[in-house]
Design an enzyme around this catalytic site. Structure first.
Site, PDB file in Angstrom:
ATOM      1  N   GLU A 159      -9.853  -1.876   5.265  1.00 26.78           N
ATOM      2  CA  GLU A 159     -10.530  -1.602   6.522  1.00 26.78           C
ATOM      3  C   GLU A 159     -11.777  -2.475   6.677  1.00 26.78           C
ATOM      4  O   GLU A 159     -12.266  -3.067   5.704  1.00 26.78           O
ATOM      5  CB  GLU A 159     -10.937  -0.124   6.571  1.00 26.78           C
ATOM      6  CG  GLU A 159      -9.770   0.860   6.479  1.00 26.78           C
ATOM      7  CD  GLU A 159      -8.988   0.991   7.777  1.00 26.78           C
ATOM      8  OE1 GLU A 159      -9.014   0.053   8.598  1.00 26.78           O
ATOM      9  OE2 GLU A 159      -8.342   2.036   7.976  1.00 26.78           O
TER      10      GLU A 159
ATOM     11  N   ASP B  52       0.831  -1.201   0.000  1.00 27.14           N
ATOM     12  CA  ASP B  52       0.000   0.000   0.000  1.00 27.14           C
ATOM     13  C   ASP B  52       0.865   1.250   0.000  1.00 27.14           C
ATOM     14  O   ASP B  52       2.098   1.184   0.120  1.00 27.14           O
ATOM     15  CB  ASP B  52      -0.941   0.000   1.207  1.00 27.14           C
ATOM     16  CG  ASP B  52      -0.286  -0.511   2.491  1.00 27.14           C
ATOM     17  OD1 ASP B  52       0.904  -0.213   2.709  1.00 27.14           O
ATOM     18  OD2 ASP B  52      -0.959  -1.204   3.274  1.00 27.14           O
TER      19      ASP B  52
ATOM     20  N   HIS C 124      -7.716  -5.193  10.000  1.00 30.19           N
ATOM     21  CA  HIS C 124      -7.397  -4.910   8.599  1.00 30.19           C
ATOM     22  C   HIS C 124      -6.035  -5.497   8.226  1.00 30.19           C
ATOM     23  O   HIS C 124      -5.146  -5.618   9.067  1.00 30.19           O
ATOM     24  CB  HIS C 124      -7.449  -3.409   8.297  1.00 30.19           C
ATOM     25  CG  HIS C 124      -6.337  -2.596   8.877  1.00 30.19           C
ATOM     26  ND1 HIS C 124      -6.484  -1.766   9.961  1.00 30.19           N
ATOM     27  CD2 HIS C 124      -5.037  -2.465   8.501  1.00 30.19           C
ATOM     28  CE1 HIS C 124      -5.344  -1.165  10.225  1.00 30.19           C
ATOM     29  NE2 HIS C 124      -4.438  -1.577   9.347  1.00 30.19           N
TER      30      HIS C 124
ATOM     31  N   ASP D   6      -8.064  -3.531  14.328  1.00 30.21           N
ATOM     32  CA  ASP D   6      -9.446  -3.760  13.907  1.00 30.21           C
ATOM     33  C   ASP D   6      -9.554  -4.856  12.855  1.00 30.21           C
ATOM     34  O   ASP D   6     -10.600  -5.033  12.239  1.00 30.21           O
ATOM     35  CB  ASP D   6     -10.069  -2.463  13.375  1.00 30.21           C
ATOM     36  CG  ASP D   6      -9.325  -1.897  12.164  1.00 30.21           C
ATOM     37  OD1 ASP D   6      -8.315  -2.508  11.740  1.00 30.21           O
ATOM     38  OD2 ASP D   6      -9.742  -0.840  11.655  1.00 30.21           O
TER      39      ASP D   6
END
Length: 261
Positions: free
Chosen positions: A143, A67, A138, A136
């Site tokens: 996400e 990314d 990801h 979380d």
């Protein structure tokens, strides 16, 4: 999915470096997938140590990043191209241009994403993809709520992710970009071997869902349960929520030594 519990990040790094070294011994021109964040740093340090000891070369390797932030100046220290260069690529014998990443400063971001997908395909795909996991759930910047069939695209970062990443921006959440380009979950799943590293109690809940929860877009990393060769390496703290931790330890202890990860 193989779950490997180790006492600390150093022990995890040695196992991952062993796997990379075995891969490159068999295929010196292998394609690696590189992750940023805190999780892979010990792995990069161990690979650098082996390169400096003369037992590992990456001279024929190609690599792809997961990314990139959108809109950071080319010379910004937290631009992921610069992070990878500083933490890993510039410390080993990877050739100039061997590491590619999505172009977060492209004028046409959708076209840049499509070009990145094409570049990965043209390289024959990724042989070993290194991953971390967010608190979380990801992976890369996919996400919660991300499509399990997603490909490289622009994403808006959640407030939690921006808070988690503020530590890289002197604690200033507002300095963390709101958008990124990220490989999609389907792109990641196309790699031949997924190797995810997680350490610390802050990752325990995400690791629990990853390994023992249902596959769900609410915990994007759970898609890895459908991969034919996925390895999850965690320390004792990150493993603290695993119901079958004793079983995972028993299985790894009894594994044939020739099998690798």
């Amino acid at each position: 999915m193989e779950v490997v519990i180790q006492p600390d990040a150093a022990a995890i790094a040695r196992l991952v470096a062993d796997e990379v070294q075995s891969l490159l011994a068999a295929r010196p021109d292998a394609v690696l997938g590189l992750a940023t964040g805190s999780s892979p740093l010990a792995v990069y340090d161990e690979l650098v140590r082996r390169y400096e000891a003369g037992v590992l070369s990456l001279a024929r390797v190609r690599a792809f990043m997961l990314d990139e932030y959108v809109g950071l100046p080319d010379d910004h220290p937290e631009r992921y191209r610069n992070v990878i260069e500083r933490e890993f690529a510039g410390r080993v014998d990877l050739p100039a241009g061997a590491v590619q990443g999505p172009d977060g400063n492209a004028e046409d971001l959708p076209a840049a994403c499509a070009a990145y997908e094409a570049a990965i395909a043209a390289a024959g795909g990724v042989d070993l993809q290194l991953l971390g996991i967010g608190s979380d759930g990801h992976i890369a910047f996919n996400e919660p709520g991300s499509s399990l069939a997603s490909r490289t695209r622009i994403k808006t970062l959640t407030s939690q992710t921006r808070r988690d990443n503020a530590r890289f921006f002197d604690g200033d959440v507002e300095a963390v970009p709101r958008h990124c380009l990220t490989q999609g979950l389907a792109t990641i799943m196309s790699a031949r071997h997924l190797v995810l590293v997680a350490t610390g109690a802050g990752k325990a809940e995400a690791v629990h869902h990853l390994v023992e929860g249902p596959v769900s877009a609410m915990w994007p990393a759970t898609i890895m349960q459908h991969h034919p060769r996925a390895t999850v390496l965690v320390d004792d703290a990150a493993a603290s929520r695993l119901q079958l931790a004793g079983y995972y330890r028993e299985v790894f202890a009894g594994k044939p030594s020739w099998q690798g990860l």
